[in-house]
Design an enzyme around this catalytic site. Structure first.
Site, PDB file in Angstrom:
ATOM      1  N   ASP A   1       0.829  -1.208   0.000  1.00 27.09           N
ATOM      2  CA  ASP A   1       0.000   0.000   0.000  1.00 27.09           C
ATOM      3  C   ASP A   1       0.865   1.260   0.000  1.00 27.09           C
ATOM      4  O   ASP A   1       0.669   2.162   0.823  1.00 27.09           O
ATOM      5  CB  ASP A   1      -0.935   0.019   1.212  1.00 27.09           C
ATOM      6  CG  ASP A   1      -1.679  -1.284   1.412  1.00 27.09           C
ATOM      7  OD1 ASP A   1      -2.053  -1.901   0.400  1.00 27.09           O
ATOM      8  OD2 ASP A   1      -1.878  -1.688   2.571  1.00 27.09           O
TER       9      ASP A   1
ATOM     10  N   GLU B   1     -10.967   0.442  -2.681  1.00 23.57           N
ATOM     11  CA  GLU B   1     -10.340   0.879  -1.435  1.00 23.57           C
ATOM     12  C   GLU B   1      -9.122   1.725  -1.768  1.00 23.57           C
ATOM     13  O   GLU B   1      -8.906   2.111  -2.914  1.00 23.57           O
ATOM     14  CB  GLU B   1      -9.933  -0.345  -0.594  1.00 23.57           C
ATOM     15  CG  GLU B   1      -9.017  -1.304  -1.324  1.00 23.57           C
ATOM     16  CD  GLU B   1      -8.774  -2.605  -0.587  1.00 23.57           C
ATOM     17  OE1 GLU B   1      -9.288  -2.752   0.533  1.00 23.57           O
ATOM     18  OE2 GLU B   1      -8.058  -3.475  -1.120  1.00 23.57           O
TER      19      GLU B   1
END
Length: 561
Positions: A67, A233
């Site tokens: 991420d 997301e």
């Protein structure tokens, strides 16, 4: 008995009432000791993305920096990533060219709330963060999916960072990213974790105070991805040419794509476009990351690829704008949807090129602090490990096994680092000075399945053995192969433990008494990822019971080649 590794006994931290978690957060954790910026680490012997001819190969970070988010400040680039339950948490990397990266620090040495993270919290803790620079300060916003949204600030990205402040107590809010608009207003975009909130695949925006330290209005739904973009997301917020952009991954971690939304109003309505997917390449699920530009005016995109046991490794893609839409990677058919490049020319930057740099892996333990690559499995106690820089070793004390112990999944005093390449060999030289029956020191490949090679005190004598555990997260018991007893002379000299990793994350453990000839021990083991992280390799030292003293292991060095 003299062997060479010492680990410290673990003393459980008493549970705190929820009202005191925040006191601990604000008064202790946020003022973590600053990380000194180390001298340039030796270049990795197992993976260097800079090809030396003006080109680079992906991944530019062959390690589990999942991420990722990145920014440019002047001619410097900075990157951070999810750290979950590992500490030091929120590691910070630096580069001058987006290809050669160095590890320069971390936000905190202990994760708040302290009592909660004194025991392993697999898959919890720091999820996808956002790194930004505003008003001459660095900001990191990160979610703890069970507690809420936090922000921390620093003048220097290497630290120290301020105590994390909770700007939104919420269960299931994840992946926040701020945007400061030209009119002085500020906003925060975020997603939702279905495992906590019971909803997912939607993005919402909240108004935020200009100082970035509190939300000042209701949440507004800006996009619902259920029609075509499941598991939406990880949003990142930008503004360009009068458009608000939300870069967001969809489709799931191993198989997804990169979606971009744009609108003239911060609250929408947002248009949508897939700007990169796997295409005809071998790079599965290329998504979730950061758009950055260079001081020479080029655009680039950093994202992860899930490589299972190796974690979510980081790729660098060229990016260009066409009709105010980004195209990421190469676009051979010209449809506006790119695919990843495996090798490409390096980004153009002003000034001199950066020397070769990679995050550190090996450690000679000759300094007074651990290398920045090391992370504990949970908030550490000071007495778990001691460095003796002048003498050049790390001492680990044997800590009691966790209460209700079933396997290492529960044990906090695991000292680990990310896997650094597809193929590599880890060797460590140590002595073990055991004082109690059952004390153990080991070289471990940790994940949902794990294996280790260990020295154990059995009946007052040392023995070598390989142990494995399948489905450790489910409380499974270890299986140990027949042990090799050490002679008195062997027990009094250093021993070398090794694990060789080949393609497919296949691991073979071995040992040596001279550092030259290694004897395999145990069966080949296939490494497996952890909870939202890749497998990790490192050290541990334990004992089965509580006592008022402990044996220790002295680690001379830990080398990855």
């Amino acid at each position: 008995m003299r062997f060479a590794f010492r680990l410290r006994a673990f003393c459980p931290v008493p549970a705190l009432p929820p009202s005191l978690y925040w006191l601990a957060l604000l008064t202790i954790v946020g003022f973590a000791r600053p990380h000194a910026v180390p001298a340039q680490s030796p270049v990795s012997k197992v993976w260097v993305p800079d090809l030396g001819d003006g080109r680079y190969k992906n991944p530019v970070l062959y390690a589990d920096y999942s991420d990722p988010d990145a920014i440019r400040v002047g001619d410097d680039f900075y990157l951070t990533s999810s750290s979950f339950n590992a500490v030091p948490g929120l590691q910070i990397l630096h580069s001058k060219d987006l290809v050669n990266w160095s590890l320069i620090g971390a936000v905190f040495n202990e994760q708040p709330p302290l009592a909660r993270y004194a025991v392993p919290q697999h898959g919890n803790g720091v999820w996808a963060p956002a790194l930004r620079y505003h008003n001459k300060e660095f900001y990191i916003y990160y979610p703890d999916p069970d507690l809420g949204i936090f922000v921390t600030k620093a003048k220097n990205p290497a630290g120290p960072w301020s105590a994390p402040v909770c700007i939104k107590e919420a269960k299931g809010w994840i992946d926040p990213c701020p945007l400061w608009d030209a009119d002085g207003r500020a906003y925060l975009v975020h997603g939702f974790a279905g495992s906590r909130a019971g909803i997912k695949t939607i993005l919402a925006v909240s108004p935020m105070a200009p100082d970035g330290l509190r939300l000042i209005g209701p949440d507004a739904l800006v996009f619902d991805g259920h029609q075509g973009h499941p598991t939406l997301e990880g949003p990142k917020f930008y503004k360009r040419n009068g458009y608000y952009y939300i870069f967001a991954p969809a489709g799931g971690v191993p198989t997804g794509w990169q979606l971009v939304l744009r609108a003239k109003n911060v609250y929408g309505p947002y248009e949508e476009r897939i700007v990169m997917d796997q295409g005809k390449t071998t790079v599965n699920g290329p998504h979730q990351g950061a758009w950055v530009d260079t001081d020479a005016g080029e655009d680039w995109f950093l994202h992860f690829q899930d490589q299972y046991a190796y974690g979510r490794v980081v790729h660098l893609q060229p990016m260009q704008w066409k009709n105010d839409w980004p195209v990421i990677g190469e676009d051979p058919d010209g449809d506006g949807k790119g695919q990843p490049v495996l090798a490409y020319r390096k980004p153009k930057i002003k000034g001199k090129s950066q020397p070769l740099a990679t995050p550190p892996t090996s450690d000679e333990f000759s300094a007074n602090q651990l290398g920045l690559q090391w992370q504990w499995h949970a908030n550490p106690q000071d007495y778990w490990a001691f460095l003796n820089g002048p003498q050049g070793y790390l001492r680990l004390y044997a800590m009691p096994l966790a209460e209700g112990y079933k396997n290492l999944w529960q044990q906090p005093n695991l000292l680990l680092q990310k896997l650094p390449a597809e193929t590599f060999t880890v060797t460590t030289k140590l002595r073990f000075d055991s004082r109690l029956e059952g004390e153990k020191v080991g070289l471990v490949m940790m994940g949902l399945d794990y294996a280790y090679l260990s020295l154990t005190n059995q009946g007052g004598k040392l023995q070598l053995s390989q142990s494995t555990c399948k489905d450790a997260d489910k409380g499974s018991a270890e299986t140990t192969m027949p042990a090799v007893p050490l002679s008195v002379a062997q027990a009094q000299q250093p021993i070398y433990l090794r694990v060789a990793v080949k393609a497919g994350a296949l691991c073979q453990f071995s040992y040596s008494f001279d550092g030259q000839t290694f004897q395999p021990l145990g069966q080949e083991f296939k490494a497996r990822e952890g909870k939202w992280i890749g497998a990790k390799v490192g050290l541990f030292c334990t004992r089965p019971g509580k006592f008022n003293d402990s044996g220790n292991a002295d680690i001379d060095w830990f080398r990855i080649e």
